[in-house]
Motif scaffolding. Structure first.
Motif, PDB file in Angstrom:
ATOM      1  N   ALA A  52      -6.563  20.959  45.562  1.00  0.00           N
ATOM      2  CA  ALA A  52      -6.029  21.596  46.765  1.00  0.00           C
ATOM      3  C   ALA A  52      -5.915  20.582  47.906  1.00  0.00           C
ATOM      4  O   ALA A  52      -6.011  20.940  49.073  1.00  0.00           O
ATOM      5  CB  ALA A  52      -6.915  22.767  47.178  1.00  0.00           C
ATOM      6  N   LEU A  53      -5.759  19.306  47.562  1.00  0.00           N
ATOM      7  CA  LEU A  53      -5.608  18.245  48.554  1.00  0.00           C
ATOM      8  C   LEU A  53      -4.113  17.970  48.729  1.00  0.00           C
ATOM      9  O   LEU A  53      -3.331  18.230  47.827  1.00  0.00           O
ATOM     10  CB  LEU A  53      -6.308  16.984  48.060  1.00  0.00           C
ATOM     11  CG  LEU A  53      -7.818  17.118  47.898  1.00  0.00           C
ATOM     12  CD1 LEU A  53      -8.324  16.185  46.831  1.00  0.00           C
ATOM     13  CD2 LEU A  53      -8.511  16.837  49.215  1.00  0.00           C
ATOM     14  N   ALA A  54      -3.751  17.437  49.896  1.00  0.00           N
ATOM     15  CA  ALA A  54      -2.336  17.259  50.181  1.00  0.00           C
ATOM     16  C   ALA A  54      -1.923  15.791  50.094  1.00  0.00           C
ATOM     17  O   ALA A  54      -2.722  14.889  50.375  1.00  0.00           O
ATOM     18  CB  ALA A  54      -2.029  17.801  51.570  1.00  0.00           C
ATOM     19  N   VAL A  55      -0.676  15.574  49.711  1.00  0.00           N
ATOM     20  CA  VAL A  55      -0.101  14.224  49.661  1.00  0.00           C
ATOM     21  C   VAL A  55      -0.029  13.675  51.089  1.00  0.00           C
ATOM     22  O   VAL A  55       0.458  14.353  51.995  1.00  0.00           O
ATOM     23  CB  VAL A  55       1.304  14.266  49.025  1.00  0.00           C
ATOM     24  CG1 VAL A  55       2.029  12.946  49.211  1.00  0.00           C
ATOM     25  CG2 VAL A  55       1.207  14.628  47.556  1.00  0.00           C
ATOM     26  N   ALA A  56      -0.547  12.461  51.295  1.00  0.00           N
ATOM     27  CA  ALA A  56      -0.500  11.817  52.608  1.00  0.00           C
ATOM     28  C   ALA A  56       0.385  10.584  52.507  1.00  0.00           C
ATOM     29  O   ALA A  56       0.892  10.259  51.435  1.00  0.00           O
ATOM     30  CB  ALA A  56      -1.903  11.441  53.045  1.00  0.00           C
ATOM     31  N   PRO A  99       5.811  26.309  49.157  1.00  0.00           N
ATOM     32  CA  PRO A  99       5.908  27.380  50.165  1.00  0.00           C
ATOM     33  C   PRO A  99       5.024  27.115  51.382  1.00  0.00           C
ATOM     34  O   PRO A  99       5.317  27.577  52.485  1.00  0.00           O
ATOM     35  CB  PRO A  99       5.443  28.632  49.418  1.00  0.00           C
ATOM     36  CG  PRO A  99       4.764  28.151  48.186  1.00  0.00           C
ATOM     37  CD  PRO A  99       5.343  26.813  47.864  1.00  0.00           C
ATOM     38  N   GLN A 100       3.951  26.382  51.174  1.00  0.00           N
ATOM     39  CA  GLN A 100       3.086  26.051  52.310  1.00  0.00           C
ATOM     40  C   GLN A 100       2.573  24.629  52.134  1.00  0.00           C
ATOM     41  O   GLN A 100       2.223  24.237  51.027  1.00  0.00           O
ATOM     42  CB  GLN A 100       1.890  27.012  52.351  1.00  0.00           C
ATOM     43  CG  GLN A 100       1.075  26.881  53.622  1.00  0.00           C
ATOM     44  CD  GLN A 100      -0.190  27.714  53.585  1.00  0.00           C
ATOM     45  OE1 GLN A 100      -1.067  27.480  52.772  1.00  0.00           O
ATOM     46  NE2 GLN A 100      -0.274  28.686  54.474  1.00  0.00           N
ATOM     47  N   LEU A 101       2.568  23.862  53.215  1.00  0.00           N
ATOM     48  CA  LEU A 101       1.998  22.528  53.081  1.00  0.00           C
ATOM     49  C   LEU A 101       1.071  22.212  54.237  1.00  0.00           C
ATOM     50  O   LEU A 101       1.097  22.840  55.288  1.00  0.00           O
ATOM     51  CB  LEU A 101       3.079  21.461  52.905  1.00  0.00           C
ATOM     52  CG  LEU A 101       4.390  21.526  53.669  1.00  0.00           C
ATOM     53  CD1 LEU A 101       4.146  21.138  55.088  1.00  0.00           C
ATOM     54  CD2 LEU A 101       5.408  20.632  53.020  1.00  0.00           C
ATOM     55  N   ILE A 143       1.773  24.336  57.581  1.00  0.00           N
ATOM     56  CA  ILE A 143       3.097  24.866  57.918  1.00  0.00           C
ATOM     57  C   ILE A 143       3.575  25.774  56.785  1.00  0.00           C
ATOM     58  O   ILE A 143       3.546  25.391  55.610  1.00  0.00           O
ATOM     59  CB  ILE A 143       4.113  23.728  58.144  1.00  0.00           C
ATOM     60  CG1 ILE A 143       3.631  22.802  59.271  1.00  0.00           C
ATOM     61  CG2 ILE A 143       5.501  24.292  58.489  1.00  0.00           C
ATOM     62  CD1 ILE A 143       4.478  21.565  59.450  1.00  0.00           C
ATOM     63  N   ASP A 144       4.010  26.998  57.144  1.00  0.00           N
ATOM     64  CA  ASP A 144       4.646  27.895  56.173  1.00  0.00           C
ATOM     65  C   ASP A 144       6.122  27.535  56.107  1.00  0.00           C
ATOM     66  O   ASP A 144       6.851  27.668  57.091  1.00  0.00           O
ATOM     67  CB  ASP A 144       4.487  29.364  56.610  1.00  0.00           C
ATOM     68  CG  ASP A 144       3.062  29.850  56.412  1.00  0.00           C
ATOM     69  OD1 ASP A 144       2.356  29.247  55.581  1.00  0.00           O
ATOM     70  OD2 ASP A 144       2.657  30.808  57.093  1.00  0.00           O
ATOM     71  N   ASN A 145       6.554  27.068  54.937  1.00  0.00           N
ATOM     72  CA  ASN A 145       7.922  26.584  54.758  1.00  0.00           C
ATOM     73  C   ASN A 145       8.903  27.765  54.750  1.00  0.00           C
ATOM     74  O   ASN A 145       8.729  28.709  53.982  1.00  0.00           O
ATOM     75  CB  ASN A 145       7.977  25.821  53.426  1.00  0.00           C
ATOM     76  CG  ASN A 145       9.317  25.211  53.147  1.00  0.00           C
ATOM     77  OD1 ASN A 145      10.205  25.230  54.000  1.00  0.00           O
ATOM     78  ND2 ASN A 145       9.463  24.658  51.955  1.00  0.00           N
ATOM     79  N   ASP A 146       9.931  27.716  55.619  1.00  0.00           N
ATOM     80  CA  ASP A 146      10.923  28.801  55.586  1.00  0.00           C
ATOM     81  C   ASP A 146      12.077  28.460  54.637  1.00  0.00           C
ATOM     82  O   ASP A 146      13.007  29.251  54.485  1.00  0.00           O
ATOM     83  CB  ASP A 146      11.421  29.137  57.001  1.00  0.00           C
ATOM     84  CG  ASP A 146      12.244  28.010  57.616  1.00  0.00           C
ATOM     85  OD1 ASP A 146      12.405  26.964  56.957  1.00  0.00           O
ATOM     86  OD2 ASP A 146      12.712  28.166  58.754  1.00  0.00           O
TER      87      ASP A 146
END
Lengths: 486, 174
Positions: free
Chosen positions: A347-351, A34-36, A103-106
């Motif tokens: 809480a880390l993001a895929v890069a 939902p958020q990335l 970004i909030d995924n729509d």
């Protein structure tokens, strides 16, 4: 896991009993979270500059950040939705918090209308294709994230004879390249053909490790189907780090890439299989690099698998996709068992560089005793794939002797960890070398600044002295001649 | 006493004296001292700030080599520099004496508030590394890449238009 020093042409170690736990099913797409958070961090510690604002609506594939000084390639939105924040966040492998676009995924995946495929790449010039690859945000997906367009850019003095597509995924645990070759070999070969067209090389070697029979079979079938005489498959024995660019070139062709030089200096350009597939996607669909294959493995996760993951997906979401943690999870690692880094939280993001996430339990980790003095056995030197003398480097690193470190080639250390793995004294060699290497870079800049300040200080002092002397002289001249003898 | 013995005795004493003088102030020794001063100077941060009570880094290095100053007088260098100096000069290691300044202070650069600057040019000769660009009756500005953060420009400014700001980006020199 048992470690023995590799012999003969193979420089490195054999890791016996290293478990490959990812299930051998076709890589499926992970659901978009939902958020990335798209991290703007670049491997050198600098960061990209955002080109969108908070509250702005972005479409899938739209550029959200770029590099004004061309140190990195642009970053694209991996979903469509609203930019809810641009803030500092923890990033994988970074000691400082780095800017990230949230970004909030729509959920609609509305594509940027500007994404257009290339109909027939053979009619396009190398420059045009390179510009497209740069604009597509494509970097080396093997882990180093070096911009692909720079690696492929023509250099007239060193023509490229051979393109190597690197499918040697030598680190235990990682399986995304294996999966890619098994299920997307055709796409990978198309990317390789595009790159052959760009660099003008006469042949392309797809190097695959011997312990990946399915990948070898799939790639051979695809090569046959492509009917391109330039493509061939080379089997590389299973040892570590056979997949290191320089190590692979040395094994395949018996030539060493010179220290401080590039593979180009020996007529070779090396690209990861994932990079080739990403180029194929870009040319065929116009879609930039917005997702990548990530292996999630280890005893600490319920269903290990390789997934197609949108960039910016939180690791916690990825773990959920794999059935969540098992109760005995002890450590989360980004990267493989040899070179991976332990993570502080999920809480880390895929890069673009995230190829593997290991949820390790105590059984996955190699226990390590306290460091003992170096007994100068020389095992590390025998195992070192870069032909260095780790025992000497260690001595100079402990003594903070920059000149000694440089003389013994610290800059050629690839931090593979072979010396570490074979050291009977359990010395933390690779972490010492990593720290020393970065400190050396800092010291080099500091020394340059100091030399400049010293030079300016000397010039300043001299100038003041000259001015003072001049003033004295004028004062003397102005005095009446009669008072001279007073 | 035969004159031969006397003469040879005198010659011997003279030779000894000569050797002692040579050893004390031989060109070799002077070179050695200069080399050591160079080595010590290379360890110093070259801020030229004078916090050590000397007029610059090299004068401080010279004083240290001649035994006229201690190794713990350089706050910008921090404790690490003090430790390296102790190792090089084979003296007992000790942390920086806070009397000379704060060894943990973050690196700073001078910044001129240009709307306040009256162009008096008094800060120009005060800057030990000529990092201030300006002339009489023209607004001055600090070349941040060359500024060592020594704060020596602050005192001469009659309108207090210079402030110290944290280093944002440690750029490589041009």
């Amino acid at each position: 896991m048992e470690v023995t020093i590799a012999t003969g042409r193979q420089r490195g170690v054999r890791l016996i009993g290293a478990a490959q736990r990812s299930a051998a099913s076709a890589p499926s797409a992970a659901s978009a979270p939902p958020q990335l958070a798209l991290s703007l961090a670049l491997p050198d510690g600098s960061s990209l500059v955002p080109v969108v604002r908070i509250g702005e609506y972005v479409r899938l594939g739209q550029v959200v950040a770029w590099s004004p000084d061309c140190e990195g390639t642009p970053l694209h939105a991996s979903v469509s939705g609203q930019v809810s924040a641009i803030e500092l966040r923890d990033a994988i492998g970074m000691s400082a918090r780095m800017p990230a676009i949230v970004i909030d995924n729509d959920g609609r995946d509305e594509r940027d209308p500007g994404l257009i495929p290339v109909a027939d790449y053979t009619l396009r010039s190398a420059e045009e294709l390179l510009a497209r690859i740069e604009a597509g945000g494509i970097v080396g997906l093997g882990g180093a994230a070096f911009p692909t367009h720079l690696k492929l850019a023509p250099t007239p003095s060193t023509p490229v004879e051979t393109l190597v597509i690197n499918g040697v995924e030598c680190e235990p645990g990682i399986q995304c390249d294996d999966m890619l070759m098994r299920y997307r070999a055709e796409s990978m070969l198309f990317g390789a053909q595009v790159m052959l067209h760009i660099v003008g090389a006469g042949r392309c070697v797809i190097a695959i490790e011997a312990d990946k029979p399915e990948a070898i079979a799939a790639t051979r079938t695809a090569v046959k189907a492509a009917g391109d005489a330039r493509l061939s498959v080379a089997i590389v024995p299973t040892y570590y780090p056979a997949g290191g660019e320089r190590q692979l070139i040395e094994f395949l062709f018996g030539t060493q890439v010179p220290a401080g030089g590039l593979p180009r200096d020996v007529g070779v350009v090396c690209q990861n299989v994932g990079t080739a597939a990403a180029i194929a996607t870009l040319i065929r669909t116009g879609e930039p690099l917005v997702s990548r294959l990530v292996t999630v493995t280890g005893l600490g996760v319920a269903f290990p698998r390789t997934l197609e993951v949108r960039l910016g997906t939180p690791l916690s979401h990825l773990i959920e996709e794999c059935g969540g943690y098992t109760p005995d999870i002890t450590r989360l690692i980004a990267g493989g068992m040899m070179m991976g880094v332990a993570l502080p939280h999920d809480a880390l993001a895929v890069a673009k560089t995230t190829h593997c996430v290991i949820a390790a339990t105590a059984a996955d980790l190699v226990p390590r005793g306290p460091a003992m003095p170096c007994i100068r056995c020389g095992d590390c030197a025998e195992a070192c794939p870069s032909h260095l003398l780790p025992q000497e480097l260690y001595r100079h690193a402990v003594e903070e002797d920059d000149a000694g470190l440089a003389r013994f080639g610290i800059t050629d250390c690839i931090e593979c960890g072979c010396c570490d793995a074979v050291c009977p004294s359990q010395l933390p060699l690779v972490s010492v070398f990593g720290a020393a290497r970065r400190q050396l870079q800092v010291n080099t800049v500091t020394t340059e600044r100091r030399d400049l300040a010293r030079q300016r200080f000397n010039a300043h002092t001299q100038r003041l002295a000259v001015e003072q002397a001049e003033r004295q002289r004028r004062l003397k001249e102005r005095r009446p001649a009669g008072r001279k003898d007073e | 006493m035969p004159p031969v013995v006397l003469l040879s005795g005198a010659a011997f004493v003279l030779a000894l004296l000569g050797a002692w003088v040579m050893q004390r102030r031989s060109p070799g020794e002077q070179n050695d001292e200069q080399t050591l001063i160079d080595q010590v100077d290379a360890l110093l941060p070259q801020t030229q700030c004078g916090q050590c009570t000397f007029t610059g880094c090299r004068p401080y290095a010279t004083a240290m080599v001649r035994g006229e100053a201690d190794i713990n007088q350089c706050p910008p260098g921090g404790h690490a520099t003090a430790a390296r100096l102790a190792r090089l000069l084979e003296r007992p290691s000790k942390p920086v004496d806070p009397v000379f300044g704060d060894p943990l202070a973050p690196p700073l650069v001078a910044y001129i508030l240009e709307e306040l600057c009256i162009g008096c040019a008094r800060c120009l000769p005060a800057c030990p590394v000529d990092a201030i660009l300006g002339a009489a009756r023209f607004t001055h500005t600090v070349i941040a890449a060359d500024c060592t953060g020594c704060k020596l420009c602050i005192a001469p400014c009659p309108v207090d238009c210079i402030e110290m700001r944290p280093v944002v980006h440690l750029a490589a020199p041009h």
